[in-house]
Design a protein around this motif. Structure first.
Motif, short mmCIF file in Angstrom:
data_model
loop_
_atom_site.label_atom_id
_atom_site.label_comp_id
_atom_site.label_asym_id
_atom_site.label_seq_id
_atom_site.Cartn_x
_atom_site.Cartn_y
_atom_site.Cartn_z
N HIS A 20 0.84 -1.20 0.00
CA HIS A 20 0.00 0.00 0.00
C HIS A 20 0.88 1.25 0.00
N HIS A 36 -2.94 6.47 -2.70
CA HIS A 36 -2.90 5.18 -3.40
C HIS A 36 -2.01 5.33 -4.63
N PHE A 37 -1.53 4.20 -5.15
CA PHE A 37 -0.75 4.25 -6.37
C PHE A 37 -1.60 4.79 -7.51
N HIS A 38 -0.98 5.53 -8.41
CA HIS A 38 -1.65 6.06 -9.58
C HIS A 38 -2.37 4.93 -10.32
N GLY A 39 -3.56 5.22 -10.87
CA GLY A 39 -4.36 4.20 -11.53
C GLY A 39 -3.61 3.47 -12.63
N LYS A 42 -1.11 1.13 -10.98
CA LYS A 42 -1.79 -0.02 -10.39
C LYS A 42 -2.15 -1.05 -11.47
N ASN A 43 -2.70 -0.56 -12.59
CA ASN A 43 -3.08 -1.47 -13.68
C ASN A 43 -1.85 -2.16 -14.28
N CYS A 45 0.96 -2.81 -12.82
CA CYS A 45 1.49 -3.80 -11.87
C CYS A 45 0.63 -5.06 -11.86
N GLN A 46 -0.68 -4.88 -11.90
CA GLN A 46 -1.59 -6.03 -11.90
C GLN A 46 -1.38 -6.90 -13.14
N THR A 50 5.07 -3.57 -16.49
CA THR A 50 5.83 -2.39 -16.08
C THR A 50 7.13 -2.22 -16.85
N ALA A 102 3.99 -3.35 -4.91
CA ALA A 102 2.79 -3.71 -5.66
C ALA A 102 3.03 -4.96 -6.51
N GLU A 223 6.76 4.67 -8.39
CA GLU A 223 5.63 5.19 -9.15
C GLU A 223 6.11 6.09 -10.29
#
Length: 267
Positions: A20, A36-39, A42-43, A45-46, A50, A102, A223
């Motif tokens: 987090h 929170h991590f930038h949208g 986050k996407n 990383c998921q 990257t 993340a 980030e």
């Protein structure tokens, strides 16, 4: 295009996992208010998309006067040790800390630079390419705060404009009482604002805020690195897919690049 990199070295230790986004020290001295991590980050990383971020080592330089506690700060985080009788850093030294942020492996190379004037010319060459500049001062010695702007200017001179995240860190918090600490912090927050840096108070002796601070540094740098990678990739796709004409030697025909070729040529 997904990156299928293999983690470098052994698995990251549990106390270096950042799931987090770490919070700031105080809102009065915070330049990055995201909780929170930038949208996009986050996407990415998921999807483990990257790029080369997980394979790179980001550079952090720690600067400041002699005896403000730069080495102690780094040693407390990297080795969880505190030595009252440390020897002054000669020239430069560094530690590499590995994180998982993340779900993505990420490393910081933390450079400890000498505070003596005679070593400045040596240390300054190591400022180049710094993604993070940490300027440290001694909370119990207000003069060291007055010198922080010059240290930051020296480090910025070796880097591209706006390429580095900036932090101002007050060390030896354990030496000050509550009221005195508050007054000194107020002065430091004013200086940090002028430097456009985020402010933190820490104690290498007790460990107070040290881990929180470096986690904050790591998360913000990570980030920034991912966003730069995504921007570079988008720019590459745009340039390749702009429809430029390619002249073929020996032929009068001209072939236009199609958008389908853009994905093949993308970095």
């Amino acid at each position: 295009m997904k990156s299928n990199f293999m983690p470098l070295g052994p698995p990251v230790s549990r106390d270096r996992v950042i799931a987090h986004f770490p919070k700031w020290y105080t809102p009065e001295a915070c330049l990055h208010f995201n909780e929170h991590f930038h949208g996009q980050v986050k996407n990415a990383c998921q999807q483990r998309n990257t790029g080369t971020v997980g394979l790179k080592v980001s550079k952090v330089v720690v600067v400041g006067d002699l005896c403000v506690g730069k080495t102690s700060l780094i040693n407390r985080f990297c080795k969880d040790t505190f030595d009252r009788d440390y020897k002054a850093t000669i020239g430069v030294d560094f530690e590499i800390e590995r994180f998982e942020i993340a779900g993505i492996p990420y490393s910081l190379q933390i450079w400890d630079t000498a505070g003596q004037e005679k070593f400045k010319c040596i240390a300054s060459s190591y400022y180049r390419g710094a993604q993070v500049i940490i300027t440290a001062f001694d909370l119990a010695d207000i003069q060291t705060l007055e010198h922080t702007k010059q240290w930051l200017e020296d480090a910025l001179r070796e880097n591209e404009p706006d390429s580095s995240l900036k932090f101002l860190v007050g060390t030896k918090k354990d030496l000050l009482s509550g009221a005195v600490c508050e007054r000194t912090e107020a002065d430091a927050i004013r200086v940090a604002s002028e430097m456009q840096a985020e402010y933190w108070s820490v104690s290498a002796k007790t460990g107070e805020n040290v881990k929180k601070f470096f986690f904050r540094v790591a998360a913000l740098t990570f980030e920034q690195s991912v966003l730069q990678e995504l921007e570079k990739r988008d720019s590459c796709r745009t340039q390749i897919g702009e429809g430029n004409f390619i002249k073929i030697e020996g032929s009068s025909a001209e072939t236009q690049e199609s958008s389908g070729h853009a994905s093949l040529g993308c970095c």
